[in-house]
Design an enzyme around this catalytic site. Sequence first.
Site, PDB file in Angstrom:
ATOM      1  N   LYS A  81       0.812  -1.212   0.000  1.00  0.00           N
ATOM      2  CA  LYS A  81       0.000   0.000   0.000  1.00  0.00           C
ATOM      3  C   LYS A  81       0.855   1.276   0.000  1.00  0.00           C
ATOM      4  CE  LYS A  81      -1.537   0.744   4.081  1.00  0.00           C
ATOM      5  NZ  LYS A  81      -1.340   1.987   4.824  1.00  0.00           N
ATOM      6  N   THR A  82       1.769   1.348   0.948  1.00  0.00           N
ATOM      7  CA  THR A  82       2.589   2.553   1.038  1.00  0.00           C
ATOM      8  C   THR A  82       3.460   2.699  -0.198  1.00  0.00           C
ATOM      9  OG1 THR A  82       2.670   2.127   3.393  1.00  0.00           O
ATOM     10  CG2 THR A  82       4.097   3.841   2.571  1.00  0.00           C
TER      11      THR A  82
ATOM     12  N   ASP B 239      -4.016   8.263   2.670  1.00  0.00           N
ATOM     13  CA  ASP B 239      -3.635   6.949   3.173  1.00  0.00           C
ATOM     14  C   ASP B 239      -4.668   6.497   4.205  1.00  0.00           C
ATOM     15  OD1 ASP B 239      -2.104   4.736   3.580  1.00  0.00           O
ATOM     16  OD2 ASP B 239      -0.639   5.711   4.873  1.00  0.00           O
ATOM     17  N   GLU B 240      -4.813   5.199   4.407  1.00  0.00           N
ATOM     18  CA  GLU B 240      -5.712   4.677   5.452  1.00  0.00           C
ATOM     19  C   GLU B 240      -7.096   5.324   5.385  1.00  0.00           C
ATOM     20  OE1 GLU B 240      -4.645   2.209   7.217  1.00  0.00           O
ATOM     21  OE2 GLU B 240      -2.574   2.530   7.927  1.00  0.00           O
TER      22      GLU B 240
ATOM     23  N   GLN C 144      -9.314  -3.340   7.791  1.00  0.00           N
ATOM     24  CA  GLN C 144      -8.429  -2.846   8.840  1.00  0.00           C
ATOM     25  C   GLN C 144      -8.964  -1.582   9.494  1.00  0.00           C
ATOM     26  OE1 GLN C 144      -4.046  -3.328   8.385  1.00  0.00           O
ATOM     27  NE2 GLN C 144      -4.567  -3.746   6.247  1.00  0.00           N
TER      28      GLN C 144
ATOM     29  N   ARG D 235       0.158  -9.146  11.088  1.00  0.00           N
ATOM     30  CA  ARG D 235       1.442  -8.509  11.382  1.00  0.00           C
ATOM     31  C   ARG D 235       2.601  -9.487  11.239  1.00  0.00           C
ATOM     32  NH1 ARG D 235       0.333  -4.443   9.702  1.00  0.00           N
ATOM     33  NH2 ARG D 235      -1.598  -5.497   9.184  1.00  0.00           N
TER      34      ARG D 235
END
Length: 741
Positions: A34-35, A218-219, A249, A616
């Site tokens: 994503k980033t 983002d997010e 998320q 994670r």
Amino acid sequence: MSLPFLEGLNSPQHEAVTLPRQSALVLAGAGSGKTRVLTTRIAWLISTGQASPHSLLAVTFTNKAAREMLTRISGMLPINTRGMWVGTFHGLSHRLLRTHWREAGLPQLFTILDSQDQLSLVKRFLKDLKVDDQKYAPRQVQYFINANKEEGLRPSAVEATDDFRRRLLEFYSAYEDLCRREGVVDFAELLLRSFELLSEDEILRQHYRARFQHVLVDEFQDTNRLQYQWLQLLAGESNAVFAVGDDDQSIYAFRGARSANMQQFERDFGVERVIKLEQNYRSHGNILDAANALIRQNRMRLGKNLWTSEGAGEPLRLYRAPSDTAEATFIVDEIRMLAAEGVALTDIALLYRSNAQSRVLEHALFSASVPYRVYGGLRFFERQEVKHALAYLRLIANPDDDGALLRVINFPARGIGTRTLEQLQGTAQGMGASLWQAACQRGGKGARITASGKGLEGFVELIERLRAATEGLPLPEAIEHVIEMSGLAAYYNAEREAAERMENLAELVNAAAAFVSEQDRGILPAGEAFDAETAAVPETELTAFLNHAALEAGERQAGPGTDCVQLMTVHSAKGLEFHTVFISGLEEGLFPHENSLTEADGLEEERRLMYVALTRARRRLYLSFAQSRMLHGQTRYNMASRFLKEIPPELTRRIGGFAVESPFARPYATVPAGPQGPPFVRETRLVASGLRVGQSVVHPKFGAGVIVGAEGRGDDARVQVSFRNAGVKWLALEYAKLTPA
DNA sequence: CTAGCTGCTGTTTTT
DNA sequence: CAGCAGCTAG
């Protein structure tokens, strides 16, 4: 032109990065890059000449994410990132307000209130108004204010449906008046105020719209209503918003995040195609399968399934401990084994639902001399001694800040007690002025002859001396002076546990030095030069630092150099990854947390949280729970978390020997959860008087329910019952008339 | 006015 | 088991 940074992107990633200028939604699963997509898109836009850094705005939720983004962009492009606006919603809003304080109707040197400060301000005026704090708990009033602001609502826009809310609204208004008088601004206010600024000031709005041709978010699933509207306002009709998010998320609904914003975004911004990133580059197959199976239990999803080209890897390891301490011991033993196998401690994370759980783990780690680091909890700028020092600084910057004044007017003690304070407050009210102004008048008149340095007079004098002594000094030196002259140093040196506090004060000086030098180098987004065309007078270095302290509570304090195990809540683990992850405390009532069961969508949010926790891990994942646990000074007996049963048994391996009646024996599907989730109740445990966990019971008042938990014994025995129509309650067995159904 | 004690309460997650 | 508010003794 060759663009090396495009190499190695998979096809949906590539598509997302190179999308023509239009609003787009990227649904990016955990570990799907994503980033990378976000930053590569920025690099692509710039290097193909489609955008200048000046025309870009990228917004995130955490300072860490913002920094990460800047670092990655600089790694890809040899450009100065200074022209870009990259930051958090709060940071960018702050920047707008700093630049346009006049238009926004703020004092030039307004200071930012963190949530602690906000709470004490609320307490303060509730007390002044003599409000019954049983009926109106300060925290609730605070929550009410913030929740409304985050919906974009001023008091006048909120409906007073009943007397209770009418009262809350009065408080909201009173709170606003107070903030105005003191020249302070809370977190939510930053956003709301900048939103109003842009919506009311046509010229500014046009200016920023013309500038920010590309807005990247983002997010996105974490945006609340106000943030959504803020984006809409800024983007206008013609600008492109590139939103990246993952509805699975979304774990901040409790503070107003609406993952439904993603669907709404599709409609409002005319998104043509949603791009899904589903290939995961982080975890082995078993871990992903477990996460997928778990999250499939949620009904409200956009739908997405992660996959990996890597192998299945190890099974997940399940462990049941008799007690929380035993669980901790187990974890520490495993960590030592892993360390012996060569896994770096930094690459091991211990995750838990709530901060309180870290104690037991810390204790076990400490006893075994395993180095560790706890994230979250009390952050640097929130420590008492640091807050005190900052309060003195705030008074220098803005003497009308009553909160700061009250914090230190008698700390260290200088003979100003409740009596004096009451009088002072009376005077201030009479004058319609700040406490400081009142103090100047009373102290200045020298009404009483007191030993110099004591009393109001002494305090006023002190602050004035501080201001004079620090004027023109470099910030770190100024802070050193303040710590000395205020008497804080003397006070803490005399205290028994002085060492740590003094260290923190010294660290504050360091933080200021670091802040100044980073600002000079233009690293901090907040410190950037203002737009030439607006030519605002820049804030002073001191104010800048104070606001930095409020906005960025000091995420990391320990040096990152040492190799140590990472302890943190699942919330703060979002966005991170580790070779090995331990998820501990997987118990009903804890994870999922019992409070969540009574909230709408609460259980699904808990499940998303669990999903975040699972994803994670790269290679190894431990899931553990304890059958008994000390909580709030009492031993509680909990059942295994229902989430454990939602993970297919074939992906897991139980270690440490389970009883035949293992709670893991049965997949979730056989025990459907109702709307309030009663819970999976396989394991039966005798509680007392023939009742057992899992049993259906009837209560004369609350009706039918199921026992979901128990604690204590004998006369203290209590059971937790999830009622069909009355929610989840704890009942004392001695009194509650429960009959088996 | 201060400091120290007691008793109470509230406990999820945090930019 | 906290942390805090309120009370009491110096």
